[in-house]
Write a protein that holds these residues in place. Structure first.
Motif, PDB file in Angstrom:
ATOM      1  N   LEU A 135      -5.449   2.513  -3.199  1.00  0.00           N
ATOM      2  CA  LEU A 135      -4.284   1.631  -3.213  1.00  0.00           C
ATOM      3  C   LEU A 135      -4.398   0.666  -2.043  1.00  0.00           C
ATOM      4  N   LEU A 136      -4.442  -0.608  -2.337  1.00  0.00           N
ATOM      5  CA  LEU A 136      -4.485  -1.606  -1.277  1.00  0.00           C
ATOM      6  C   LEU A 136      -3.068  -1.890  -0.786  1.00  0.00           C
ATOM      7  N   PRO A 137      -2.907  -2.331   0.461  1.00  0.00           N
ATOM      8  CA  PRO A 137      -1.568  -2.474   1.048  1.00  0.00           C
ATOM      9  C   PRO A 137      -0.846  -3.770   0.683  1.00  0.00           C
ATOM     10  N   TYR A 138      -1.100  -4.295  -0.506  1.00  0.00           N
ATOM     11  CA  TYR A 138      -0.399  -5.499  -0.971  1.00  0.00           C
ATOM     12  C   TYR A 138      -0.417  -5.488  -2.493  1.00  0.00           C
ATOM     13  N   MET A 139       0.473  -6.298  -3.072  1.00  0.00           N
ATOM     14  CA  MET A 139       0.631  -6.321  -4.520  1.00  0.00           C
ATOM     15  C   MET A 139       0.231  -7.698  -5.053  1.00  0.00           C
ATOM     16  N   LEU A 140      -0.445  -7.708  -6.173  1.00  0.00           N
ATOM     17  CA  LEU A 140      -0.751  -8.944  -6.888  1.00  0.00           C
ATOM     18  C   LEU A 140      -0.355  -8.760  -8.345  1.00  0.00           C
ATOM     19  N   MET A 176      -8.816  -7.540  -6.413  1.00  0.00           N
ATOM     20  CA  MET A 176      -7.703  -7.784  -5.482  1.00  0.00           C
ATOM     21  C   MET A 176      -8.233  -8.148  -4.090  1.00  0.00           C
ATOM     22  N   ARG A 177      -9.269  -7.465  -3.656  1.00  0.00           N
ATOM     23  CA  ARG A 177      -9.851  -7.764  -2.338  1.00  0.00           C
ATOM     24  C   ARG A 177     -10.385  -9.199  -2.297  1.00  0.00           C
ATOM     25  N   ILE A 178     -11.083  -9.593  -3.365  1.00  0.00           N
ATOM     26  CA  ILE A 178     -11.650 -10.942  -3.410  1.00  0.00           C
ATOM     27  C   ILE A 178     -10.551 -11.998  -3.523  1.00  0.00           C
ATOM     28  N   THR A 179      -9.534 -11.710  -4.324  1.00  0.00           N
ATOM     29  CA  THR A 179      -8.459 -12.670  -4.570  1.00  0.00           C
ATOM     30  C   THR A 179      -7.621 -12.934  -3.330  1.00  0.00           C
ATOM     31  N   GLY A 238       4.250   7.150   0.072  1.00  0.00           N
ATOM     32  CA  GLY A 238       3.514   7.578   1.252  1.00  0.00           C
ATOM     33  C   GLY A 238       2.040   7.820   1.030  1.00  0.00           C
ATOM     34  N   GLU A 239       1.551   7.620  -0.204  1.00  0.00           N
ATOM     35  CA  GLU A 239       0.136   7.857  -0.486  1.00  0.00           C
ATOM     36  C   GLU A 239      -0.628   6.541  -0.540  1.00  0.00           C
ATOM     37  N   SER A 240      -1.919   6.617  -0.337  1.00  0.00           N
ATOM     38  CA  SER A 240      -2.759   5.421  -0.373  1.00  0.00           C
ATOM     39  C   SER A 240      -3.720   5.459  -1.561  1.00  0.00           C
ATOM     40  N   ILE A 241      -3.291   6.132  -2.616  1.00  0.00           N
ATOM     41  CA  ILE A 241      -4.090   6.179  -3.840  1.00  0.00           C
ATOM     42  C   ILE A 241      -3.227   5.805  -5.046  1.00  0.00           C
ATOM     43  N   ILE A 242      -3.896   5.327  -6.070  1.00  0.00           N
ATOM     44  CA  ILE A 242      -3.266   5.069  -7.365  1.00  0.00           C
ATOM     45  C   ILE A 242      -3.758   6.149  -8.317  1.00  0.00           C
TER      46      ILE A 242
END
Length: 199
Positions: free
Chosen positions: A154-159, A195-198, A129-133
Protein backbone atom coordinates in the motif's frame (compact mmCIF):
# COMPACT_ATOMS: atom_id res chain seq x y z
CA UNK A 1 -21.90 -1.57 -30.06
CA UNK A 2 -24.89 -3.15 -31.79
CA UNK A 3 -23.69 -1.93 -35.21
CA UNK A 4 -20.18 -3.29 -34.59
CA UNK A 5 -21.66 -6.56 -33.37
CA UNK A 6 -23.60 -6.99 -36.62
CA UNK A 7 -20.49 -6.31 -38.72
CA UNK A 8 -18.29 -8.66 -36.69
CA UNK A 9 -20.92 -11.36 -37.01
CA UNK A 10 -21.01 -10.93 -40.81
CA UNK A 11 -17.26 -11.43 -40.97
CA UNK A 12 -17.18 -14.42 -38.63
CA UNK A 13 -15.08 -12.68 -35.99
CA UNK A 14 -14.43 -14.70 -32.82
CA UNK A 15 -13.11 -13.46 -29.49
CA UNK A 16 -10.86 -15.29 -27.04
CA UNK A 17 -12.10 -13.04 -24.28
CA UNK A 18 -14.43 -10.23 -23.33
CA UNK A 19 -13.71 -7.69 -20.58
CA UNK A 20 -16.26 -5.18 -19.33
CA UNK A 21 -15.51 -2.26 -17.03
CA UNK A 22 -17.44 0.96 -16.44
CA UNK A 23 -20.83 0.76 -18.12
CA UNK A 24 -22.91 3.93 -18.18
CA UNK A 25 -26.33 2.40 -17.62
CA UNK A 26 -28.79 -0.44 -18.02
CA UNK A 27 -29.11 0.19 -21.77
CA UNK A 28 -25.40 -0.38 -22.24
CA UNK A 29 -25.56 -3.55 -20.12
CA UNK A 30 -28.26 -4.86 -22.48
CA UNK A 31 -25.99 -4.10 -25.47
CA UNK A 32 -23.21 -6.12 -23.86
CA UNK A 33 -25.63 -8.97 -23.23
CA UNK A 34 -26.67 -9.00 -26.90
CA UNK A 35 -22.99 -9.03 -27.85
CA UNK A 36 -22.37 -11.98 -25.52
CA UNK A 37 -25.37 -13.85 -26.94
CA UNK A 38 -23.55 -13.87 -30.29
CA UNK A 39 -19.88 -14.04 -29.35
CA UNK A 40 -19.53 -15.77 -25.99
CA UNK A 41 -18.60 -19.30 -27.04
CA UNK A 42 -17.02 -22.30 -25.30
CA UNK A 43 -13.48 -21.26 -24.43
CA UNK A 44 -14.25 -17.53 -24.32
CA UNK A 45 -13.18 -15.86 -21.06
CA UNK A 46 -15.60 -13.24 -19.73
CA UNK A 47 -14.22 -10.90 -17.08
CA UNK A 48 -16.63 -8.40 -15.54
CA UNK A 49 -15.40 -5.51 -13.42
CA UNK A 50 -18.72 -4.37 -11.90
CA UNK A 51 -17.90 -0.69 -11.46
CA UNK A 52 -20.63 0.69 -9.19
CA UNK A 53 -19.10 2.50 -6.21
CA UNK A 54 -16.49 2.74 -3.49
CA UNK A 55 -16.11 3.56 0.20
CA UNK A 56 -19.54 2.17 0.97
CA UNK A 57 -21.37 4.40 -1.52
CA UNK A 58 -22.92 3.92 -4.93
CA UNK A 59 -21.47 6.32 -7.51
CA UNK A 60 -24.02 9.13 -8.01
CA UNK A 61 -24.35 8.42 -11.76
CA UNK A 62 -26.00 5.07 -10.99
CA UNK A 63 -29.38 4.08 -9.65
CA UNK A 64 -31.00 0.83 -8.56
CA UNK A 65 -31.86 -0.13 -12.16
CA UNK A 66 -28.19 -0.20 -13.11
CA UNK A 67 -27.30 -2.30 -10.06
CA UNK A 68 -29.99 -4.82 -10.91
CA UNK A 69 -28.97 -4.91 -14.59
CA UNK A 70 -25.33 -5.59 -13.76
CA UNK A 71 -26.33 -8.70 -11.81
CA UNK A 72 -27.14 -10.38 -15.12
CA UNK A 73 -23.52 -9.91 -16.27
CA UNK A 74 -22.23 -11.19 -12.94
CA UNK A 75 -24.30 -14.34 -13.45
CA UNK A 76 -22.59 -14.96 -16.81
CA UNK A 77 -19.05 -14.03 -15.77
CA UNK A 78 -16.08 -16.33 -15.62
CA UNK A 79 -14.30 -13.80 -13.41
CA UNK A 80 -15.60 -10.76 -11.52
CA UNK A 81 -13.49 -8.14 -9.74
CA UNK A 82 -15.60 -6.09 -7.33
CA UNK A 83 -14.32 -4.07 -4.42
CA UNK A 84 -16.12 -4.54 -1.09
CA UNK A 85 -18.61 -1.76 -1.83
CA UNK A 86 -19.54 -3.30 -5.17
CA UNK A 87 -19.81 -6.75 -3.62
CA UNK A 88 -22.17 -5.29 -1.03
CA UNK A 89 -24.30 -3.54 -3.67
CA UNK A 90 -24.58 -6.70 -5.76
CA UNK A 91 -25.24 -9.15 -2.91
CA UNK A 92 -27.27 -6.96 -0.55
CA UNK A 93 -24.89 -7.81 2.31
CA UNK A 94 -24.49 -4.59 4.33
CA UNK A 95 -21.16 -2.84 3.85
CA UNK A 96 -19.07 -2.93 7.04
CA UNK A 97 -16.10 -0.82 6.01
CA UNK A 98 -12.60 -2.07 5.24
CA UNK A 99 -11.70 -3.58 8.63
CA UNK A 100 -13.44 -6.88 7.96
CA UNK A 101 -12.35 -10.41 8.69
CA UNK A 102 -11.98 -13.25 6.22
CA UNK A 103 -15.34 -14.73 7.24
CA UNK A 104 -17.04 -11.55 6.00
CA UNK A 105 -15.12 -11.67 2.72
CA UNK A 106 -16.01 -15.36 2.30
CA UNK A 107 -19.68 -14.56 2.90
CA UNK A 108 -19.60 -12.02 0.07
CA UNK A 109 -17.72 -14.40 -2.22
CA UNK A 110 -20.20 -17.21 -1.51
CA UNK A 111 -23.08 -14.88 -2.36
CA UNK A 112 -21.46 -13.78 -5.63
CA UNK A 113 -20.76 -17.39 -6.61
CA UNK A 114 -24.36 -18.14 -5.71
CA UNK A 115 -25.38 -15.46 -8.24
CA UNK A 116 -23.51 -17.38 -10.95
CA UNK A 117 -19.97 -15.97 -11.01
CA UNK A 118 -17.44 -18.76 -11.50
CA UNK A 119 -14.44 -16.92 -10.07
CA UNK A 120 -14.37 -13.92 -7.74
CA UNK A 121 -11.55 -11.51 -6.97
CA UNK A 122 -12.46 -9.00 -4.26
CA UNK A 123 -9.90 -6.27 -4.59
CA UNK A 124 -8.46 -3.42 -2.58
CA UNK A 125 -9.20 -4.19 1.08
CA UNK A 126 -7.10 -2.05 3.43
CA UNK A 127 -7.21 -2.55 7.20
CA UNK A 128 -6.64 0.51 9.34
CA UNK A 129 -3.00 1.02 10.30
CA UNK A 130 -1.64 -1.51 7.79
CA UNK A 131 0.65 -0.88 4.85
CA UNK A 132 -0.68 -3.68 2.67
CA UNK A 133 -3.61 -4.12 0.31
CA UNK A 134 -5.49 -7.40 0.57
CA UNK A 135 -7.01 -8.98 -2.51
CA UNK A 136 -9.01 -12.20 -2.17
CA UNK A 137 -9.55 -14.74 -4.90
CA UNK A 138 -11.86 -17.71 -5.05
CA UNK A 139 -12.73 -20.23 -7.75
CA UNK A 140 -16.10 -21.93 -7.35
CA UNK A 141 -14.66 -25.19 -8.66
CA UNK A 142 -11.74 -25.34 -6.16
CA UNK A 143 -12.18 -26.10 -2.45
CA UNK A 144 -15.81 -25.07 -2.59
CA UNK A 145 -14.91 -21.49 -3.45
CA UNK A 146 -12.68 -20.97 -0.39
CA UNK A 147 -10.87 -17.64 -0.50
CA UNK A 148 -7.12 -17.16 -0.80
CA UNK A 149 -5.43 -13.92 0.20
CA UNK A 150 -2.85 -12.14 -1.95
CA UNK A 151 -1.27 -8.97 -0.56
CA UNK A 152 0.50 -6.10 -2.21
CA UNK A 153 2.20 -2.95 -0.97
CA UNK A 154 0.00 0.00 0.00
CA UNK A 155 1.52 3.29 -1.07
CA UNK A 156 0.92 6.34 1.17
CA UNK A 157 -1.22 8.22 -1.37
CA UNK A 158 -4.33 7.64 -3.46
CA UNK A 159 -4.81 7.92 -7.21
CA UNK A 160 -8.03 7.45 -9.15
CA UNK A 161 -8.44 4.52 -11.53
CA UNK A 162 -6.44 1.93 -9.61
CA UNK A 163 -9.33 -0.53 -9.53
CA UNK A 164 -9.73 -0.24 -13.30
CA UNK A 165 -6.00 -0.78 -13.81
CA UNK A 166 -6.04 -3.79 -11.46
CA UNK A 167 -8.87 -5.43 -13.43
CA UNK A 168 -7.12 -4.65 -16.73
CA UNK A 169 -3.83 -6.13 -15.53
CA UNK A 170 -5.62 -9.19 -14.20
CA UNK A 171 -7.37 -9.63 -17.53
CA UNK A 172 -4.11 -9.37 -19.50
CA UNK A 173 -2.41 -11.91 -17.23
CA UNK A 174 -5.29 -14.38 -17.46
CA UNK A 175 -5.46 -14.05 -21.26
CA UNK A 176 -1.70 -14.71 -21.31
CA UNK A 177 -2.19 -18.04 -19.56
CA UNK A 178 -1.24 -17.17 -15.98
CA UNK A 179 -2.97 -18.89 -13.08
CA UNK A 180 -5.53 -16.86 -11.19
CA UNK A 181 -3.19 -16.51 -8.21
CA UNK A 182 -0.29 -15.30 -10.35
CA UNK A 183 -2.60 -12.96 -12.27
CA UNK A 184 -3.74 -11.33 -9.00
CA UNK A 185 -0.10 -10.91 -7.93
CA UNK A 186 0.74 -9.38 -11.32
CA UNK A 187 -2.21 -6.98 -11.18
CA UNK A 188 -1.29 -5.79 -7.69
CA UNK A 189 2.33 -5.21 -8.72
CA UNK A 190 1.22 -3.40 -11.87
CA UNK A 191 -0.94 -0.97 -9.89
CA UNK A 192 1.84 -0.31 -7.37
CA UNK A 193 4.45 0.31 -10.06
CA UNK A 194 2.13 2.50 -12.14
CA UNK A 195 1.28 4.60 -9.09
CA UNK A 196 4.98 5.10 -8.32
CA UNK A 197 5.69 6.22 -11.88
CA UNK A 198 2.58 8.42 -12.09
CA UNK A 199 3.23 10.28 -8.85
Amino acid sequence: LDAFTREWEKHGVRFDGVYTGFLCGARQVRMVERFLDRFYLPGTLLLVDPVLGDNGKLYPVFGRTMCDSLKSLVARADVITPNLTEASILTGIPYEGQDVDEAFVQRNVDALIGMGAKTVVIKGIVHQGESIIRNYLADASIDGGAIQEVTSELLPYMLHGTGDLFASGLTAALYSGHTLHDAVVFAGDLVRDAMRITK
